[in-house]
Design a protein around this motif. Sequence first.
Motif, PDB file in Angstrom:
ATOM      1  N   ALA A 197      55.191  37.452 -40.214  1.00 48.69           N
ATOM      2  CA  ALA A 197      54.222  36.463 -40.714  1.00 48.69           C
ATOM      3  C   ALA A 197      53.880  36.697 -42.176  1.00 48.69           C
ATOM      4  CB  ALA A 197      52.957  36.510 -39.865  1.00 48.69           C
ATOM      5  N   ASP A 246      61.125  36.375 -39.354  1.00 50.36           N
ATOM      6  CA  ASP A 246      59.976  35.708 -38.735  1.00 50.36           C
ATOM      7  C   ASP A 246      58.682  36.494 -38.885  1.00 50.36           C
ATOM      8  OD1 ASP A 246      60.970  37.702 -37.151  1.00 50.36           O
ATOM      9  OD2 ASP A 246      60.519  36.692 -35.236  1.00 50.36           O
ATOM     10  N   ALA A 291      48.163  33.318 -40.977  1.00 50.05           N
ATOM     11  CA  ALA A 291      48.497  33.234 -39.556  1.00 50.05           C
ATOM     12  C   ALA A 291      48.140  31.884 -38.956  1.00 50.05           C
ATOM     13  CB  ALA A 291      47.795  34.337 -38.785  1.00 50.05           C
ATOM     14  N   CYS A 344      58.418  35.753 -46.634  1.00 52.17           N
ATOM     15  CA  CYS A 344      57.077  35.555 -46.070  1.00 52.17           C
ATOM     16  C   CYS A 344      56.037  35.658 -47.183  1.00 52.17           C
ATOM     17  CB  CYS A 344      56.816  36.610 -45.002  1.00 52.17           C
ATOM     18  SG  CYS A 344      56.798  38.272 -45.662  1.00 52.17           S
ATOM     19  N   ILE A 354      47.321  38.082 -33.026  1.00 49.68           N
ATOM     20  CA  ILE A 354      47.881  38.381 -34.347  1.00 49.68           C
ATOM     21  C   ILE A 354      47.901  39.893 -34.486  1.00 49.68           C
ATOM     22  CG2 ILE A 354      47.551  38.158 -36.830  1.00 49.68           C
ATOM     23  CD1 ILE A 354      45.914  35.584 -36.146  1.00 49.68           C
ATOM     24  N   GLU A 385      52.758  26.504 -36.060  1.00 49.87           N
ATOM     25  CA  GLU A 385      54.165  26.249 -36.325  1.00 49.87           C
ATOM     26  C   GLU A 385      54.358  25.241 -37.449  1.00 49.87           C
ATOM     27  OE1 GLU A 385      56.576  25.957 -32.920  1.00 49.87           O
ATOM     28  OE2 GLU A 385      55.868  27.935 -32.358  1.00 49.87           O
ATOM     29  N   PHE A 435      52.193  40.973 -38.784  1.00 52.95           N
ATOM     30  CA  PHE A 435      52.171  41.305 -40.200  1.00 52.95           C
ATOM     31  C   PHE A 435      52.482  42.792 -40.353  1.00 52.95           C
ATOM     32  CE2 PHE A 435      49.676  37.548 -39.831  1.00 52.95           C
ATOM     33  CZ  PHE A 435      49.700  36.903 -41.062  1.00 52.95           C
ATOM     34  N   ALA A 451      50.928  29.393 -39.390  1.00 53.28           N
ATOM     35  CA  ALA A 451      52.114  29.925 -38.737  1.00 53.28           C
ATOM     36  C   ALA A 451      51.991  29.729 -37.241  1.00 53.28           C
ATOM     37  CB  ALA A 451      52.264  31.401 -39.069  1.00 53.28           C
ATOM     38  N   MET A 452      50.803  29.915 -36.724  1.00 50.79           N
ATOM     39  CA  MET A 452      50.633  29.805 -35.282  1.00 50.79           C
ATOM     40  C   MET A 452      50.685  28.356 -34.831  1.00 50.79           C
ATOM     41  SD  MET A 452      47.936  32.769 -34.544  1.00 50.79           S
ATOM     42  CE  MET A 452      48.104  32.613 -32.781  1.00 50.79           C
ATOM     43  N   ASP A 485      51.684  36.868 -31.086  1.00 51.52           N
ATOM     44  CA  ASP A 485      52.387  35.668 -31.536  1.00 51.52           C
ATOM     45  C   ASP A 485      52.922  35.843 -32.951  1.00 51.52           C
ATOM     46  OD1 ASP A 485      51.706  34.502 -29.176  1.00 51.52           O
ATOM     47  OD2 ASP A 485      49.886  33.552 -29.964  1.00 51.52           O
ATOM     48  N   ARG A 486      52.125  36.493 -33.773  1.00 50.20           N
ATOM     49  CA  ARG A 486      52.508  36.664 -35.169  1.00 50.20           C
ATOM     50  C   ARG A 486      52.243  38.104 -35.563  1.00 50.20           C
ATOM     51  NH1 ARG A 486      55.701  33.241 -37.075  1.00 50.20           N
ATOM     52  NH2 ARG A 486      54.928  33.464 -39.199  1.00 50.20           N
TER      53      ARG A 486
END
Lengths: 411, 483
Positions: free
Chosen positions: A168, A166, A305, A243, A75, A311, A146, A308-309, A143-144
């Motif tokens: 986060a 996309d 997160a 977001c 993250i 999905e 901010f 979000a991770m 992966d994510r």
Amino acid sequence: MDCVTTSSCSRLTSAVHSSLRNGNFSTSAPPLGLVGSWIGHYLLENLPRTARYDARVPTPILVGAEPFSVAGGPIGVVVLHGFTGTPQSMRPLATALAAAGFSVELPLLPGHGTSVADMVSTRWPDWSSVAEAAYGELAGRCDRVFAAGLSMGGTLAIWLAERHPDIAGIIAVNPLVDPPSSSFRDMLSGMLEEGAVSVPAIGSDIAMQGAPESAYDASPIEPMLSMFDGVDEIAARLGEVRCPVLLLSSRTDHVVPSESGDLLAARAPGPVERVWLERSFHVATLDHDAPELEARAVAFVNKVAVPAMSETERLISPEEVRHVARLARLALDDDEVGRYAVQLSAILEHVDAVRRLDTADVPPTAHPFPVENVLRPDTETLSLDRETVLAQAPVAEDDRFRVPRIMGEAP
Amino acid sequence: MTARQAPGIGSVAGIAAAVRSGEISARSVLQSSLERVADLEADLHCFNAITAEKAMADADAVDRLVGSGLDPGPLAGVPVALKDNLCTEGIPTTCSSRILAGWMPPYDATVVSRLRCAGAVPVGKTNLDEFAMGSSNENSGFHPVHNPRDRSRVPGGSSGGSAAVIAAGTAVASIGSDTGGSIRQPAAFCGVVGLKPTYGRVSRYGLIAFASSLDHVGPFGKSVKDTALMLQQMAGREPLDSTSADVPVPNYLDQIGQPVRGLRIGVPEEYFGEGLDPEVRSAVEAGIQELAKAGCEIVPISLPYSKYAIPTYYVVATAEASSNLARYDGVRYGVRAREGKTLAEMYRRTRDAGFGAEVKRRIMLGTYVLSAGYYDAYYLKAQRVRRLLASDFDRAFTKVDAIVTPTTPTPAFKLGEKMDDPLAMYLADIFTVTANLAGIPGMSIPCGKSREGLPIGMQILGKHFDEPMVLRVGHAVEHAMAG
């Protein structure tokens, strides 16, 4: 966790500090101002004190103004400082995020961290492209991602959110969102035509004594007008900030009025969690509430997160969770709200299969086995003994259950 | 009969016959049960309360009747354990929730008084997932129960304590409740027999409500016959539960041991698909093979709406739970939080402090699906889909006499394994919730073991009120697997 304060960031901000990072700079000047106040009174009172700067050789970076980069977990958080500010103002937050295991990029924006003269020729596209590069850097290895920012850094975070659906989430600390009036901009343009280069900046807007911000003492006019163009751009597209947003607003802010935060909270369609910082001024990242601000930011990234991770689409926002908790008479703390938003969303996503089923002709079942009109003879029988029942009550008095007052309470 | 006869202390029929004839005393049976409790309880945490003194008095009363030449009843001297969501007069009843800590019900649940009237001796209240919400017993507000077959694993839930006492031999029979599989799933995990009767078959008066249209009370035993003997005393119409059915109670032993030749056994393809542990599959298929050998006709069937069962269940169950659990407000019973200055604040603080995470999660989900704007989309929709699920079974039972499936997709999982993922935990009930939604009887019986020695359960489902068929088929599998 390894710190790479120089290598990866040098790519991001090479124009600014390629050859300058080891220079010394005296900070004997008084605590320095932040963003020039485009709001009004302060600037107008000080109008005569304008200054001119000549282009000259680059000045060494201010102490503490170096960019900051930590290669942490999957993250990532881009952290952005404000107009005329430096990474120094954001370092405590960046450090807290890194300590929580996140990857962090805190670039030094072009023209910042050395001298006002270096800033005069820089513009919004220069700063935003560095923010974009930092975002891209993190997006490449995380992966994510901010974005977090103070003041214009918050504006840049919003700008990133509008460009990257996309993303986060964003953390905006007293961001500049509400475009300044045209009359004010006309006035600045007029000063520019009269040969002024900059206007004085407000001194470190920090409530806590002895916590100076490393920033310029003046705000160059052309860059400031360019920043306003950037604010126009992001303000027009706030509907694209889908977001989750953590909005941290100082109750007292002498630089950016609270209307900016109001506008973001009102227009951003995604979930906005607004936290008021009661004891801080504009530079809240260095003020009394800094520890709370850091904790909130870390908690926000964690809770956003996680789903979000996996999905999982977030079907329930934290606001809805709070609403449902009120209906259910449950007092949930912020951690629980975040956790339930994630978990209930995951469960409801599973339930969605049922919602999609066509059941137009199917009558609902209320009972697994058809039973109708169950009646019994209306005969008097013994009921439970009053004393026995009241003996189980938490508080009883005069043959009744005692409860706290019910008048004048909130629903 | 000796005190330490492993793994337990005899069968229901054996103990009752010996006590009724005066061959052994109810007190000695109880003592051996309590000794075993003393040996094992510290490791297993099956019980929330052990009511030794009261049990001694009950056992002595049974012995006095026998001594006076009177019949104490068909369950004479049988030590039974009661799930701690059944009201027991003067004995704390907690639902394993802090919010009911210390509460003494002013009356007995109907099943409790019926069992005592039949001579059974309640030894204690068994641990459960808080308010029966859970599939592992880890949601107990006190201690998670450990599976006696492998103490690193969960016993299943929510009636984990009631299943584990049978496996551990600390009680001869026990009572549980089943809202989405809470009797059958722990029975499978612990390697015992657990029966969820037809909706309305057993009175729920005094069962603390979780989801009223899905809640059932049912027995656990070491064998199908023990379980049938328990059900015999529990079943029947009772005016205090308006949902209890006015349907005659047959003799549940009658069909046990009857040949199963010619019975049509349905095997639904949906219960043998993706996600089924291969060892569970082969064990259950071996059980089905035994039925085929005994002359049953094995009929492949389809229950096409099965995949909607879990989401439907979790909408209906949580909606009803959010309503049923509204009564825990710190006013009439249980615990009250101190700080609340106003009534609403007192409610919130009491409920926040009193309920555990899973209970709050389900109250939240249930409140959400019932709230304005979502009622039609979730709750009403789920009640429609529920009819589709039930009609799957109606169609199937025109072609078959009973249906067999695995009880659970996997054997018992490790403690802590699924605690962070509520959805994964809910999926542990995937094969059991359908019977609750349809209201049909279902029983889990032991059906082999995994390579690691973990019990595997076979579920037998029948038509409404056709418990005799379920017991008959179950006994046939039990008999064949033992032989």
